[in-house]
Design an enzyme around this catalytic site. Sequence first.
Site, PDB file in Angstrom:
ATOM      1  CB  SER A  96      -0.933   0.004   1.214  1.00  0.00           C
ATOM      2  OG  SER A  96      -0.192  -0.135   2.417  1.00  0.00           O
ATOM      3  CG  HIS A 116      -1.145   3.921   4.335  1.00  0.00           C
ATOM      4  ND1 HIS A 116      -1.732   3.305   5.410  1.00  0.00           N
ATOM      5  CD2 HIS A 116      -0.647   2.920   3.562  1.00  0.00           C
ATOM      6  CE1 HIS A 116      -1.609   1.988   5.291  1.00  0.00           C
ATOM      7  NE2 HIS A 116      -0.941   1.739   4.176  1.00  0.00           N
TER       8      HIS A 116
END
Length: 261
Positions: free
Chosen positions: A42, A240
């Site tokens: 990711s 993230h």
Amino acid sequence: MRIPRVLTATVLALGLAGIPVPVSAATPTTSAAGQYVALGDSYASGTGAGDYSDTACTRSRNAYPQLWADAEAPASFTFAACGGAKIPDVLADQVRHLGPGTTLVSLSIGGNDSGFASTMLSCKYSTLSACQRALDTAAEYVRGELPGELDQLYATVRDRAPGAHVVVVGYPHLYKEGGLCLGGLGSAKRTAVNEGSDLLNATIAGRAAAAGFAFADGRPAFAGHEICTSDPWISDSNVHPTAEGHEKAYLPALEAAVPAG
């Protein structure tokens, strides 16, 4: 002997402060602007960066592989990185896109194998001792099993793309250390998570160097823009990088590791 309290799983997630790691290593000199293949998890696919071209894998048009391809216009670009990927997923589903004509490969992997998601949940919502136990478990895996798994993956990448320049992209520190972090982790947890990033990055960088691959360190790229800073490039909600993080941190780190010409 007790394993130090570190979160190796961070990320997806992450850097080795104080221990020098190579920005690049000796690799084939074939032009990287030919055929580019982006592999990984990711942090490579762009989870959290928005504007997704593939929602199943959270492949973002704002992710650094796409940004590099947009800027450099390689002859071909295959965006194979997928959110949630582990090393077995890269071996089973992603390396098939490599071939003798591949000239550039970027790869971010190891965080999910280390138990990133569950470790972060423990550190965000449980006690400090629970967080430390999760980090210790992750550290055992990173020290004991991850090196061999990376060696197998890197050997497969080299076998399938013998002429490619391979850039292994590391993970950033997620949190600012010291001071207050309103609504975030306490100082001790933040330090432990970043120490886990260091262990994970040290392991990844070491195996990349052994394979003759370049290593792009995410820690200096994101320095000063971690969670709890005034201008974070990492989202506190999903831990993230944001679109800004991909553009201003990861993309320059990749560019610096790719040979010119």
